[in-house]
Design an enzyme around this catalytic site. Structure first.
Site, PDB file in Angstrom:
ATOM      1  N   ASP A 101      44.687  -1.587   3.130  1.00  0.00           N
ATOM      2  CA  ASP A 101      45.840  -0.708   3.228  1.00  0.00           C
ATOM      3  C   ASP A 101      46.681  -1.209   4.403  1.00  0.00           C
ATOM      4  O   ASP A 101      46.155  -1.866   5.310  1.00  0.00           O
ATOM      5  CB  ASP A 101      45.363   0.729   3.482  1.00  0.00           C
ATOM      6  CG  ASP A 101      46.517   1.673   3.750  1.00  0.00           C
ATOM      7  OD1 ASP A 101      47.485   1.634   2.980  1.00  0.00           O
ATOM      8  OD2 ASP A 101      46.435   2.434   4.728  1.00  0.00           O
ATOM      9  N   CYS A 143       0.838  -1.208   0.000  1.00  0.00           N
ATOM     10  CA  CYS A 143       0.000   0.000   0.000  1.00  0.00           C
ATOM     11  C   CYS A 143       0.871   1.255   0.000  1.00  0.00           C
ATOM     12  O   CYS A 143       0.547   2.245  -0.664  1.00  0.00           O
ATOM     13  CB  CYS A 143      -0.913   0.013   1.226  1.00  0.00           C
ATOM     14  SG  CYS A 143      -1.984  -1.439   1.345  1.00  0.00           S
TER      15      CYS A 143
END
Length: 699
Positions: A394, A14
């Site tokens: 890293d 809805c």
């Protein structure tokens, strides 16, 4: 864009249909209904009364304009159909049971009246909305249920029609209740935001709202109170609970000069804090804003389901029509029997369980991660995290602490530590800090150095006790003829990937320091847990030299590493990795921004730094990687549950539809198949919020 809180938003399908209607209004193209958080956003210039009319058609109303403060989640009993909804279902059930048990004792007129009354009490809202939709030729679940009720009563199936109405009402209630549970879990998370602060001004204390605080203000934080915004301790000493920001359960000790986060709790004593950021710019405010926004980002799976649902209901309507007319026309079957079967097919066609299969799981997953201090910026990133097979890291500041640390010391002369400490104790260079920390382990009082001079490309020279000394790299020893032993030791340190710091006088070498970036203690165990979670490849990308990279990679058990990379070369390597598998990049959110953006998923760490929050798709609010495996595990679980939910939602409906072939499908079986799918989907999704004890423990 104005935001409003909605009441009565209990049906995902809805909500989608209302959003589409609002978008058709003038200037309404960008309007959004956020089902997950129960909010409406409409652009400026949209006629609000028209919006309210569209909402009213499906029982939703605007209850409050958002002003930045969080409103408590509303119980679905209020949101769906008023505070007496439970009582109405109870009355309907009692009436139905009474009529069923008294069918042999009361007149048919009385029994029918009781069934109709039970239906009206539990299904009047659905019936009214369905009739309106029918006249507008809008076919959604309310329309399907209304047609089914009219048809059932039309062929005299009073008992089954009433049961359908009661079960559908209960189903709608439970569906909204499940979504509300997820919303309330998120609302609880958002309640960590402080509301007031004790401002010290002109020697006086006064309570002010946090919105009134400015940079430079001094606030007093008593034991048990929340720190109002990001700041710096200027007086006092205490332990602070930072769980709201980092997810860490252990308190952090704070003293003068230390930074503190807004929303963290002062455990003991008094702290005076200088405000460094206005609340709206604080880490906590950004986190809460991003978490709230993250609920509403549509994942590829959700987008597919929403697109599928647009065609699903019309197809079901067509199938129902075929079931009603084909057997009687082709095979001469009984019209009444197959009309009844067609009505059951309509009920099976409810798409609610299918549409609900994803959002509750997504909200639950985002909430679970946020509790652990893991900020996922949207459902799409949560889904992607569960698909990752390669993680690139890293090195500096990620797999290592980013702080030089003396790993090995070789001493030739007894005054080695004293001289090294004297030369470096007043320097702020990272290598000097590492040397002084090591010296302090052996020397109780460090002497002073005089005439400290920097020698470019070598290091420094200084006088200690009126004698000249040199400290620096291998070049600082150029004035000496080195013994073979010293040469071998230097080669060994360099071969191990250490940065060399030598100390010498004018005649001989006093000793050597081997310095490296300290590997994070959790790194080795982290790789094992990542492999257990299905990560096939763990890669390190670093600009450091090969030996140093090899040492780190070997120590923590990485599958591969690439050294000596410039930022653009890191990006190129990430592109290569993403061509073969779904790849995440983990960095600090500052130097690695290009690589984070290039990967399928960017994961930043750094304890809530602004750049980390802004750069990455996922932010680890801690200053370590310990919670990364649990974030991946939660994401994988969300993905599995969504798949299971979709299979259950469609599977139960398919089984029900197949019952039409032998003519065994009944109205109550149809509604139970839909109700069962909705309840199971909701309950399975909510299990994501359950936190196992072992998951709370960091590596």
């Amino acid at each position: 864009m104005a935001e409003y809180r909605l009441k009565g938003l209990s049906c995902a399908n809805c909500a989608r249909e209302m959003e589409e209607e609002i978008q058709k209004l003038p200037n309404g193209e960008e309007a959004r209904i956020y089902y997950n958080s129960g909010k409406l956003a409409v652009p400026e210039g949209v006629d609000l009364p028209n919006v309210e009319k569209i909402l009213a058609k499906d029982g939703a109303v605007i209850i409050k304009e958002q002003d930045g403060s969080d409103e408590e989640g509303h119980h679905h009993a209020e949101a769906h159909s008023g505070p007496n909804w439970k009582m109405l279902i109870s009355i309907s059930t009692i009436l139905f049971a009474s009529a069923f048990l008294l069918e042999d004792y009361l007149s048919m007129a009385v029994i029918i009246s009781m069934y109709v009354a039970a239906t009206a009490i539990s299904g009047y809202q659905t019936f009214i909305k369905g009739m309106k939709n029918l006249f507008r030729l809008k076919f959604n679940i309310d329309t399907l249920m209304t047609v089914a009720l009219i048809g059932a009563f039309g062929i005299g199936e009073w008992r089954e029609g009433t049961l359908v109405a009661i079960l559908f009402g209960l189903n709608e209630y439970l569906e909204g209740l499940g979504m509300e549970k997820a919303r309330k879990s998120m609302a609880t998370l958002l309640q960590v935001a402080p509301k007031e602060a004790v401002l010290i001004s002109g020697g006086h204390e006064r309570v002010v709202p946090i919105s009134a605080l400015e940079i430079g203000d001094i606030v007093l934080v008593k034991a048990g109170e929340k720190i109002p915004s990001d700041g710096k301790v200027i007086e006092g000493k205490s332990s602070v609970n930072e769980a709201a920001i980092t997810g860490e359960s252990m308190p952090a000790d704070k003293q003068v000069g230390d930074d503190v986060f807004g929303g963290s709790v002062n455990n003991e004593g008094l702290l005076k804090v200088e405000i460094m950021k206005a609340y709206e710019d604080s880490s906590l405010a950004k986190i809460l804003h991003l978490v709230e926004e993250a609920q509403e980002t549509k994942t590829p799976t959700e987008l597919f389901i929403n697109h599928f649902a647009k065609y699903y209901t019309p197809v079901i309507m067509l199938i129902a029509a075929i079931v009603m007319v084909a057997p009687p026309l082709i095979f001469g079957a009984d019209w009444g029997t197959w009309f009844y079967q067609g009505l059951a097919v309509l009920i099976v066609g409810c798409p609610c369980a299918l549409i609900l299969s994803s959002p509750i799981a997504i909200v639950s997953g985002i909430t679970r991660n946020a509790r652990n201090g893991i900020l996922v910026k949207g459902g799409v990133h949560l889904e992607q995290l569960g698909k990752i097979k390669t993680i690139a890291f890293d090195k500096t500041g990620t797999l290592t602490k980013g702080e030089p640390h003396v790993e090995q010391t070789i001493v030739y002369e007894p005054n080695f530590y004293q001289v090294a400490g004297a030369i470096e104790k007043n320097s702020s260079h990272p290598l000097a800090v590492a040397v002084v920390k090591e010296v302090e382990k052996s020397v109780s009082q460090i002497a002073d150095a005089a005439d400290v001079q920097t020698i470019v490309g070598q290091g420094v020279s200084a006088q200690v006790d009126d004698k000249m000394y040199f400290l620096g790299n291998e070049n600082s020893l150029a004035h000496l003829t080195l013994p073979n032993k010293v040469k071998e030791d230097i080669a060994q340190l360099k071969g191990s990937g250490y940065t060399l710091v030598a100390v010498a006088d004018e005649d001989k070498v006093l000793g050597l320091f081997g310095i490296s970036d300290q590997i994070r203690p959790e790194a080795h165990q982290l790789m094992k847990r990542l492999q257990e979670n299905g990560i096939k490849q763990t890669v390190m990308l670093t600009g450091d030299h090969h030996k140093s990279a090899e040492k780190v990679a070997t120590a923590i058990g990485l599958t591969d590493y690439y050294a000596g990379l410039l930022p653009d070369e890191k990006v190129k390597k990430i592109k290569e990795l993403t061509e073969t598998s779904a790849t995440a990049m983990v960095g600090d959110g500052i130097n690695d921004a290009p690589a984070l953006a290039t990967a399928n998923l960017g994961i930043a760490m750094g304890k809530g730094t602004d750049s980390a929050i802004e750069t990455a798709d996922i932010v680890l609010m801690q200053d370590h990687l310990g919670k990364l495996p649990s974030a991946i595990s939660i994401s994988q679980r969300v993905n599995r549950i969504i798949k299971v939910n979709i299979a259950l939602a469609l599977g139960l409906k398919l089984i029900a539809l197949l019952l039409t072939i032998p003519g065994l499908l009944t109205l109550w079986i149809a509604i139970l198949s839909d109700m069962g799918a909705t309840i199971i989907v909701t309950l399975i999704s909510l299990t994501i919020l359950i936190e196992k004890k072992q998951e709370k423990v960091d590596i």
